[in-house]
Design a protein around this motif. Sequence first.
Motif, PDB file in Angstrom:
ATOM      1  N   ILE A 147       0.100  44.156 -39.679  1.00  0.00           N
ATOM      2  CA  ILE A 147       1.038  44.136 -38.558  1.00  0.00           C
ATOM      3  C   ILE A 147       1.416  45.570 -38.203  1.00  0.00           C
ATOM      4  CG2 ILE A 147       3.335  43.394 -37.831  1.00  0.00           C
ATOM      5  CD1 ILE A 147       3.040  41.000 -39.689  1.00  0.00           C
ATOM      6  N   GLU A 148       1.432  45.865 -36.894  1.00  0.00           N
ATOM      7  CA  GLU A 148       1.676  47.239 -36.450  1.00  0.00           C
ATOM      8  C   GLU A 148       3.008  47.776 -36.962  1.00  0.00           C
ATOM      9  OE1 GLU A 148       1.782  49.867 -32.290  1.00  0.00           O
ATOM     10  OE2 GLU A 148       1.605  47.684 -32.229  1.00  0.00           O
ATOM     11  N   GLY A 149       4.047  46.953 -36.897  1.00  0.00           N
ATOM     12  CA  GLY A 149       5.348  47.408 -37.363  1.00  0.00           C
ATOM     13  C   GLY A 149       5.358  47.728 -38.848  1.00  0.00           C
ATOM     14  N   VAL A 150       4.648  46.934 -39.634  1.00  0.00           N
ATOM     15  CA  VAL A 150       4.556  47.189 -41.074  1.00  0.00           C
ATOM     16  C   VAL A 150       3.862  48.514 -41.331  1.00  0.00           C
ATOM     17  CG1 VAL A 150       3.524  46.388 -43.233  1.00  0.00           C
ATOM     18  CG2 VAL A 150       4.600  44.739 -41.679  1.00  0.00           C
ATOM     19  N   ARG A 151       2.775  48.755 -40.627  1.00  0.00           N
ATOM     20  CA  ARG A 151       2.023  49.997 -40.813  1.00  0.00           C
ATOM     21  C   ARG A 151       2.832  51.214 -40.359  1.00  0.00           C
ATOM     22  NH1 ARG A 151      -2.950  49.693 -43.614  1.00  0.00           N
ATOM     23  NH2 ARG A 151      -3.489  47.483 -43.664  1.00  0.00           N
ATOM     24  N   LYS A 152       3.626  51.068 -39.309  1.00  0.00           N
ATOM     25  CA  LYS A 152       4.409  52.189 -38.790  1.00  0.00           C
ATOM     26  C   LYS A 152       5.639  52.480 -39.644  1.00  0.00           C
ATOM     27  CE  LYS A 152       3.319  51.923 -33.817  1.00  0.00           C
ATOM     28  NZ  LYS A 152       2.984  53.347 -33.604  1.00  0.00           N
ATOM     29  N   MET A 153       6.349  51.416 -40.058  1.00  0.00           N
ATOM     30  CA  MET A 153       7.666  51.596 -40.664  1.00  0.00           C
ATOM     31  C   MET A 153       7.690  51.456 -42.179  1.00  0.00           C
ATOM     32  SD  MET A 153       8.973  52.164 -37.798  1.00  0.00           S
ATOM     33  CE  MET A 153      10.690  52.363 -38.197  1.00  0.00           C
ATOM     34  N   VAL A 154       6.739  50.722 -42.735  1.00  0.00           N
ATOM     35  CA  VAL A 154       6.748  50.483 -44.182  1.00  0.00           C
ATOM     36  C   VAL A 154       5.737  51.377 -44.889  1.00  0.00           C
ATOM     37  CG1 VAL A 154       6.488  48.759 -46.003  1.00  0.00           C
ATOM     38  CG2 VAL A 154       7.524  48.105 -43.827  1.00  0.00           C
ATOM     39  N   SER A 155       4.465  51.129 -44.648  1.00  0.00           N
ATOM     40  CA  SER A 155       3.418  51.924 -45.292  1.00  0.00           C
ATOM     41  C   SER A 155       2.084  51.609 -44.629  1.00  0.00           C
ATOM     42  CB  SER A 155       3.344  51.611 -46.787  1.00  0.00           C
ATOM     43  OG  SER A 155       2.254  52.284 -47.386  1.00  0.00           O
ATOM     44  N   ASN A 156       1.192  52.579 -44.673  1.00  0.00           N
ATOM     45  CA  ASN A 156      -0.173  52.378 -44.188  1.00  0.00           C
ATOM     46  C   ASN A 156      -1.143  52.226 -45.356  1.00  0.00           C
ATOM     47  OD1 ASN A 156      -1.848  52.068 -41.925  1.00  0.00           O
ATOM     48  ND2 ASN A 156      -2.598  54.167 -42.106  1.00  0.00           N
ATOM     49  N   LEU A 203       8.547  46.471 -33.337  1.00  0.00           N
ATOM     50  CA  LEU A 203       9.778  46.551 -34.119  1.00  0.00           C
ATOM     51  C   LEU A 203      10.502  45.206 -34.185  1.00  0.00           C
ATOM     52  CD1 LEU A 203      11.699  48.391 -35.698  1.00  0.00           C
ATOM     53  CD2 LEU A 203      12.850  48.927 -33.520  1.00  0.00           C
ATOM     54  N   SER A 204      10.500  44.470 -33.088  1.00  0.00           N
ATOM     55  CA  SER A 204      11.219  43.193 -33.035  1.00  0.00           C
ATOM     56  C   SER A 204      10.736  42.174 -34.074  1.00  0.00           C
ATOM     57  CB  SER A 204      11.127  42.601 -31.626  1.00  0.00           C
ATOM     58  OG  SER A 204      11.728  41.338 -31.556  1.00  0.00           O
ATOM     59  N   PRO A 205       9.396  42.020 -34.285  1.00  0.00           N
ATOM     60  CA  PRO A 205       8.965  41.060 -35.317  1.00  0.00           C
ATOM     61  C   PRO A 205       9.544  41.341 -36.697  1.00  0.00           C
ATOM     62  CG  PRO A 205       7.108  41.666 -33.924  1.00  0.00           C
ATOM     63  CD  PRO A 205       8.239  42.574 -33.546  1.00  0.00           C
ATOM     64  N   LEU A 206       9.697  42.619 -37.047  1.00  0.00           N
ATOM     65  CA  LEU A 206      10.286  42.948 -38.356  1.00  0.00           C
ATOM     66  C   LEU A 206      11.747  42.508 -38.409  1.00  0.00           C
ATOM     67  CD1 LEU A 206       8.886  46.545 -39.057  1.00  0.00           C
ATOM     68  CD2 LEU A 206       7.890  44.321 -39.623  1.00  0.00           C
ATOM     69  N   THR A 214       9.470  42.545 -43.297  1.00  0.00           N
ATOM     70  CA  THR A 214      10.823  42.687 -42.763  1.00  0.00           C
ATOM     71  C   THR A 214      11.189  44.166 -42.699  1.00  0.00           C
ATOM     72  OG1 THR A 214      11.980  42.663 -44.904  1.00  0.00           O
ATOM     73  CG2 THR A 214      11.361  40.527 -43.955  1.00  0.00           C
ATOM     74  N   LEU A 215      12.468  44.432 -42.436  1.00  0.00           N
ATOM     75  CA  LEU A 215      12.960  45.815 -42.384  1.00  0.00           C
ATOM     76  C   LEU A 215      13.384  46.324 -43.760  1.00  0.00           C
ATOM     77  CD1 LEU A 215      15.154  45.623 -39.148  1.00  0.00           C
ATOM     78  CD2 LEU A 215      12.990  46.852 -39.413  1.00  0.00           C
ATOM     79  N   PHE A 216      13.235  45.507 -44.789  1.00  0.00           N
ATOM     80  CA  PHE A 216      13.759  45.879 -46.110  1.00  0.00           C
ATOM     81  C   PHE A 216      13.117  47.163 -46.637  1.00  0.00           C
ATOM     82  CE2 PHE A 216      14.056  45.519 -50.776  1.00  0.00           C
ATOM     83  CZ  PHE A 216      15.407  45.298 -50.913  1.00  0.00           C
ATOM     84  N   LYS A 261      12.725  56.666 -39.653  1.00  0.00           N
ATOM     85  CA  LYS A 261      11.859  56.197 -38.572  1.00  0.00           C
ATOM     86  C   LYS A 261      12.504  55.050 -37.798  1.00  0.00           C
ATOM     87  CE  LYS A 261       7.440  57.426 -40.736  1.00  0.00           C
ATOM     88  NZ  LYS A 261       6.153  56.884 -41.248  1.00  0.00           N
ATOM     89  N   THR A 262      13.167  54.155 -38.510  1.00  0.00           N
ATOM     90  CA  THR A 262      13.816  53.024 -37.851  1.00  0.00           C
ATOM     91  C   THR A 262      14.936  53.495 -36.947  1.00  0.00           C
ATOM     92  OG1 THR A 262      13.331  51.649 -39.790  1.00  0.00           O
ATOM     93  CG2 THR A 262      14.924  50.793 -38.217  1.00  0.00           C
ATOM     94  N   GLU A 263      15.736  54.440 -37.429  1.00  0.00           N
ATOM     95  CA  GLU A 263      16.840  54.949 -36.613  1.00  0.00           C
ATOM     96  C   GLU A 263      16.319  55.705 -35.397  1.00  0.00           C
ATOM     97  OE1 GLU A 263      19.358  57.144 -39.240  1.00  0.00           O
ATOM     98  OE2 GLU A 263      20.378  55.325 -39.967  1.00  0.00           O
ATOM     99  N   ALA A 264      15.197  56.391 -35.544  1.00  0.00           N
ATOM    100  CA  ALA A 264      14.609  57.083 -34.393  1.00  0.00           C
ATOM    101  C   ALA A 264      14.150  56.074 -33.336  1.00  0.00           C
ATOM    102  CB  ALA A 264      13.434  57.944 -34.847  1.00  0.00           C
ATOM    103  N   ALA A 265      13.548  54.964 -33.790  1.00  0.00           N
ATOM    104  CA  ALA A 265      13.099  53.924 -32.851  1.00  0.00           C
ATOM    105  C   ALA A 265      14.288  53.261 -32.171  1.00  0.00           C
ATOM    106  CB  ALA A 265      12.259  52.888 -33.591  1.00  0.00           C
ATOM    107  N   ILE A 266      15.355  52.993 -32.921  1.00  0.00           N
ATOM    108  CA  ILE A 266      16.552  52.376 -32.346  1.00  0.00           C
ATOM    109  C   ILE A 266      17.191  53.308 -31.325  1.00  0.00           C
ATOM    110  CG2 ILE A 266      18.914  51.632 -32.872  1.00  0.00           C
ATOM    111  CD1 ILE A 266      17.863  50.480 -35.489  1.00  0.00           C
ATOM    112  N   THR A 267      17.245  54.608 -31.645  1.00  0.00           N
ATOM    113  CA  THR A 267      17.799  55.586 -30.703  1.00  0.00           C
ATOM    114  C   THR A 267      17.007  55.603 -29.402  1.00  0.00           C
ATOM    115  OG1 THR A 267      18.572  56.966 -32.547  1.00  0.00           O
ATOM    116  CG2 THR A 267      18.384  58.020 -30.379  1.00  0.00           C
TER     117      THR A 267
END
Length: 469
Positions: free
Chosen positions: A72-81, A385-388, A417-419, A425-431
């Motif tokens: 999942i794109e969000g997992v790769r971007k925000m969690v780990s690749n 981001l929304s799916p997470l 999830t967002l855990f 990175k998450t705060e940058a996306a939210i901003t």
Amino acid sequence: MALETWLIKVKTAITHGLDSVKTSAPIPKSSKKSSVGVLAFEIAGLMSKLFHLWQSLSDKNIIRLRNESISIEGVRKMVSNDESFLLGLACAEMVQNLRLLAKSVSRLSKRCEDGNLRRFERLFDEFANSGHDPNFWVLSSKEMEAKNKKMDRYVTVTATLYKEMEELSTLEGGVRKALQCIDHESTTKGQKIMDLQQKIFWQRQEVKYLKERSLWNRSFDGVVSMLVRSIFTILARIKLVFGIGPGYPTSLPRSLSASATVHPTENPSTCNFVSGPLKSTKLEGDKDLVDMFFESNSKLLKPPETTLGAAALALHYANLIIVMEKMIKSPQLVGVDARDDLYSMLPNSIRSSLRARLKGVGFSASDPLLAAEWRDALGRILGWLSPLAHNMIKWQSERSFEQQNLVPRTNVLLLQTLFFANKEKTEAAITELLVGLNYIWRFEREMTAKALFECANFNGLLNNCQSST
């Protein structure tokens, strides 16, 4: 007078009927083979969860895990690749879920007559660490499927029993309430009570029948044996699927094709998996043992300091993202109060970065091309981001206390999830979402104000024309 006398007799007969079950029921003698009784509902919940966990380890779901879930794109971007790391998280969570179920079964096993069942907790730890299965509790895939069908029937009937017992309780409560005012009612009221008594009689028969068919009247040894065998078999399946060893299960047929295993190894007696849920080590006393299996998995599930999980912000940010998602879809419906409420949800770190981004931004937001570009950008960010965020809400709600009994589980894993998401990175996306939302919100307000102004001018012009004529 005759009517009152008859109603009093009815009241006495019904009261005696309601209490007779309590007074006439024999006092059960203490016995190790006593039925599980009201614990049937808890046991049915355990069976349901074990069934779900077994299903999540099917060939189809394991292939989906490897090819879809961790990609999942969000997992790769925000969690780990790192694919190996993500698979390790999935494995560790499954093991952790199984361990929690095993603890509940261990508590039930203390009531068993069979000595091996009473020692389930120690034998399970030994099996997890070494693969030793002296009681041959690991079932073949075919045996496990047959066992699952049997447990599924028990779960279904026990769930029906729960509903019918609630219905019986409601009926009895209705009669007791009616009896409180029977002396002041008519014959119609007395007939209604008699009808309710008849319904209670048949409802009790239905409950009695379901107790015989459900887990209610099963012995502790019988139900715990089913649970224990399922737990051993599921752990064996996890080791098989993720290629974990030593303790690789030799008694479980390899129904999985090589393409379905997430991490096949040439030598199944060693584990090169992640940083290792399991590693062969040399301990004191020259004992070639394995790092404690469950402790190693627990360490893997501990979120790093850089994640939302470590900051205890995962659930809060999930709710924040979902609120922004709704606003972005319909910015014209967002009022000033809703905008202020959104701002109050922001932690100081995001407020600071938002102020820095908005510094120097003008008050005008009238460029339709720029508004369209922002909408596209926000759509792309929300796409991954929304799916997470939604998965975080699902994962949390499934584990809330109210949802523990006989509730179907989805296949949402903690890594989805967002855990484990990176906090920075998450705060940058939210901003970025907030900046874009700010522009399209102001754009919609300006367009609405402009339309109202033009409409007012047109109406004024029309009125002037009518007055001149």
